[in-house]
Design a protein around this motif. Structure first.
Motif, short mmCIF file in Angstrom:
data_model
loop_
_atom_site.label_atom_id
_atom_site.label_comp_id
_atom_site.label_asym_id
_atom_site.label_seq_id
_atom_site.Cartn_x
_atom_site.Cartn_y
_atom_site.Cartn_z
N LEU A 187 -58.30 36.72 -12.54
CA LEU A 187 -59.85 37.24 -12.37
C LEU A 187 -60.71 36.41 -13.18
O LEU A 187 -61.80 36.38 -12.94
N ASN A 188 -60.24 35.30 -13.91
CA ASN A 188 -61.07 34.34 -14.61
C ASN A 188 -60.87 32.89 -14.03
O ASN A 188 -61.15 32.04 -14.38
N GLN A 189 -60.36 32.94 -12.90
CA GLN A 189 -60.29 31.61 -12.05
C GLN A 189 -61.67 31.02 -11.63
O GLN A 189 -62.81 31.56 -11.82
N THR A 190 -61.83 29.73 -11.64
CA THR A 190 -62.98 28.98 -11.42
C THR A 190 -63.35 29.19 -9.93
O THR A 190 -64.56 29.20 -9.50
N TYR A 191 -62.55 29.66 -8.92
CA TYR A 191 -62.91 30.15 -7.73
C TYR A 191 -62.99 31.54 -7.56
O TYR A 191 -62.21 32.42 -8.09
N LYS A 192 -64.07 31.92 -7.25
CA LYS A 192 -64.60 33.42 -7.48
C LYS A 192 -64.25 34.35 -6.53
O LYS A 192 -64.12 35.58 -6.83
N ASP A 193 -64.19 33.88 -5.27
CA ASP A 193 -64.06 34.95 -4.15
C ASP A 193 -62.61 35.34 -3.92
O ASP A 193 -61.60 34.98 -3.16
N ILE A 194 -62.05 36.23 -5.05
CA ILE A 194 -60.77 36.61 -5.21
C ILE A 194 -60.45 37.99 -5.43
O ILE A 194 -61.18 38.75 -5.84
N HIS A 195 -59.52 38.60 -4.54
CA HIS A 195 -59.07 39.89 -4.55
C HIS A 195 -57.75 39.97 -4.87
O HIS A 195 -56.72 39.62 -4.20
N LEU A 196 -57.50 40.78 -6.02
CA LEU A 196 -56.11 41.13 -6.38
C LEU A 196 -55.51 42.17 -6.08
O LEU A 196 -56.06 43.30 -6.25
N PHE A 197 -54.24 42.36 -5.30
CA PHE A 197 -53.63 43.42 -4.81
C PHE A 197 -52.26 43.66 -5.70
O PHE A 197 -51.36 42.83 -5.45
N ILE A 198 -52.25 44.56 -6.29
CA ILE A 198 -51.09 45.27 -7.14
C ILE A 198 -50.19 45.93 -6.41
O ILE A 198 -50.78 47.15 -5.91
N GLY A 199 -48.66 45.59 -6.27
CA GLY A 199 -48.11 46.61 -5.88
C GLY A 199 -47.10 47.27 -6.92
O GLY A 199 -46.33 46.48 -7.35
N VAL A 200 -47.38 48.51 -7.13
CA VAL A 200 -46.39 49.23 -8.15
C VAL A 200 -45.21 49.70 -7.45
O VAL A 200 -45.20 50.57 -6.81
N ASP A 201 -44.00 49.06 -7.85
CA ASP A 201 -42.88 49.52 -7.38
C ASP A 201 -41.92 50.50 -7.97
O ASP A 201 -41.28 50.37 -8.73
N GLY A 202 -42.50 51.87 -7.66
CA GLY A 202 -41.68 52.95 -8.24
C GLY A 202 -42.48 53.45 -9.65
O GLY A 202 -43.53 52.84 -10.05
N PRO A 203 -41.84 54.41 -10.25
CA PRO A 203 -42.45 55.07 -11.59
C PRO A 203 -42.63 53.79 -12.61
O PRO A 203 -41.63 53.02 -12.71
N VAL A 204 -43.43 53.84 -13.57
CA VAL A 204 -43.82 53.08 -14.64
C VAL A 204 -44.13 53.98 -16.09
O VAL A 204 -44.54 55.16 -15.88
N GLY A 205 -43.98 53.46 -17.15
CA GLY A 205 -44.32 54.23 -18.37
C GLY A 205 -45.49 54.46 -18.50
O GLY A 205 -46.60 53.78 -18.00
N LYS A 206 -45.95 55.16 -19.55
CA LYS A 206 -47.35 55.48 -19.76
C LYS A 206 -48.29 54.37 -20.06
O LYS A 206 -49.44 54.23 -19.48
N ASP A 207 -47.63 53.69 -20.90
CA ASP A 207 -48.60 52.22 -21.20
C ASP A 207 -48.77 51.43 -20.04
O ASP A 207 -50.03 51.06 -20.06
N LEU A 208 -47.81 51.32 -19.38
CA LEU A 208 -48.18 50.48 -18.02
C LEU A 208 -49.17 51.07 -17.19
O LEU A 208 -49.77 50.20 -16.68
N GLU A 209 -48.89 52.36 -16.96
CA GLU A 209 -49.70 53.07 -15.98
C GLU A 209 -51.29 52.85 -16.52
O GLU A 209 -52.23 52.49 -15.60
N GLU A 210 -51.46 53.22 -17.92
CA GLU A 210 -52.90 53.15 -18.31
C GLU A 210 -53.55 51.83 -18.21
O GLU A 210 -54.61 51.46 -17.75
N CYS A 211 -52.71 50.64 -18.35
CA CYS A 211 -53.07 49.49 -18.29
C CYS A 211 -53.58 49.11 -16.83
O CYS A 211 -54.65 48.67 -16.49
N LEU A 212 -52.62 49.56 -15.78
CA LEU A 212 -53.09 49.33 -14.56
C LEU A 212 -54.20 50.03 -14.04
O LEU A 212 -54.94 49.58 -13.27
#
Length: 273
Positions: free
Chosen positions: A27-52
């Motif tokens: 998200l802090n790249q010098t190239y600005k026209d970027i979209h991040l697609f995150i794929g969450v592969d199954g259940p995750v813990g509470k801390d990770l879920e809150e971060c996402l």
């Protein structure tokens, strides 16, 4: 400015502290026209879920929550389908524990614009440890398309999380990642692409800081079953692309290395990597 999609899989064992470094480096790249697609592969813990969920509030981030753990290849394919549907022509890879250099996407996009014949471009990587400190090792991959093809007779021509694709790569290959592969998805993708005539290249610059830990070494380099699978895949690659006897001999050498004691593996890794 051309828009870039970045596809990044996440699963339950990924660490929040590493994820933040990884996401922020995109998200802090010098190239600005970027979209991040995150794929969450199954259940995750509470801390990770809150971060996402915090990152999901950023308009530059889309999080796809998949209910079941189905493996990396299937998650990547689903993310690719989303990118294709939304019209992205440039799609980059990242992993949740690596760190992109600030000018990575600017440099890769510039290269692809200057070399319209190239379908995928990677770059050099610097290994880092659990504390994000340099391990003092930089890996440079072959630069030209012909060199990438020749290099693939022995090893992968790219660091997978360091590449940027044109959509043309997948159009030419006629496929995405092989879903039956829980490991080596990238190896077989390079095979499918090269078989179909895709053109590959790498930048000489370090574009990614690759987290390489002792646990990762053990996971990737241990086990009879893993060694047999590696040799099997290498035989397929050599036969399909016509690499010849020397490549087959090298494949058997790697097999012997993979089933050797740990201290032999570490020495061989330093030599062959």
């Amino acid at each position: 400015m051309k828009k870039i999609a970045v596809i990044l899989p996440v699963y339950k064992n990924d660490k929040v502290q590493y994820i933040k470094l990884s996401f922020d480096s995109i998200l802090n790249q010098t190239y600005k026209d970027i979209h991040l697609f995150i794929g969450v592969d199954g259940p995750v813990g509470k801390d990770l879920e809150e971060c996402l969920k915090k990152y999901e509030q950023d308009e530059r981030v889309t999080v796809e929550w998949f209910k079941e753990n189905r493996g990396l290849a299937i998650v990547l394919n689903d993310l690719l389908d989303i990118c294709f549907k939304e019209g992205y022509e440039y799609i980059a890879r990242m992993d949740a524990d690596d760190i992109s250099m600030p000018e990575r996407f600017e440099r890769q996009m510039a290269y692809l614009q200057q070399h319209p014949e190239i379908d995928v471009v990677g770059g050099a990587i610097e290994e880092i440890d659990e504390n994000s400190e340099s391990r003092g090792k930089t890996i440079v991959y072959p630069l030209t398309s012909d060199d990438c093809y020749n290099f693939f007779a022995r090893r992968n021509p790219h660091a997978h999380p360091a590449v940027m694709f044109r959509k043309s790569f997948f159009d030419k290959a006629g496929c995405k990642y092989r879903p039956e592969y829980r490991q080596n998805q990238d190896t077989m993708l390079w095979l499918d692409g090269m078989k179909a005539g895709t053109k590959h290249a790498n930048l000489p610059d370090v574009v990614l800081r690759f987290r390489f830990t002792n646990s990762l070494f053990k996971k990737r380099r241990n086990g009879w079953a893993f060694a047999k699978k590696q040799l099997h895949d290498r035989k397929i690659i050599n036969k399909t692309l016509g690499y010849g006897f020397g490549a087959t001999v090298f494949g058997y050498m790697m097999f012997c290395m993979l089933v050797s004691p740990p201290w032999v593996k570490k020495i061989a890794y330093k030599i062959f990597r």
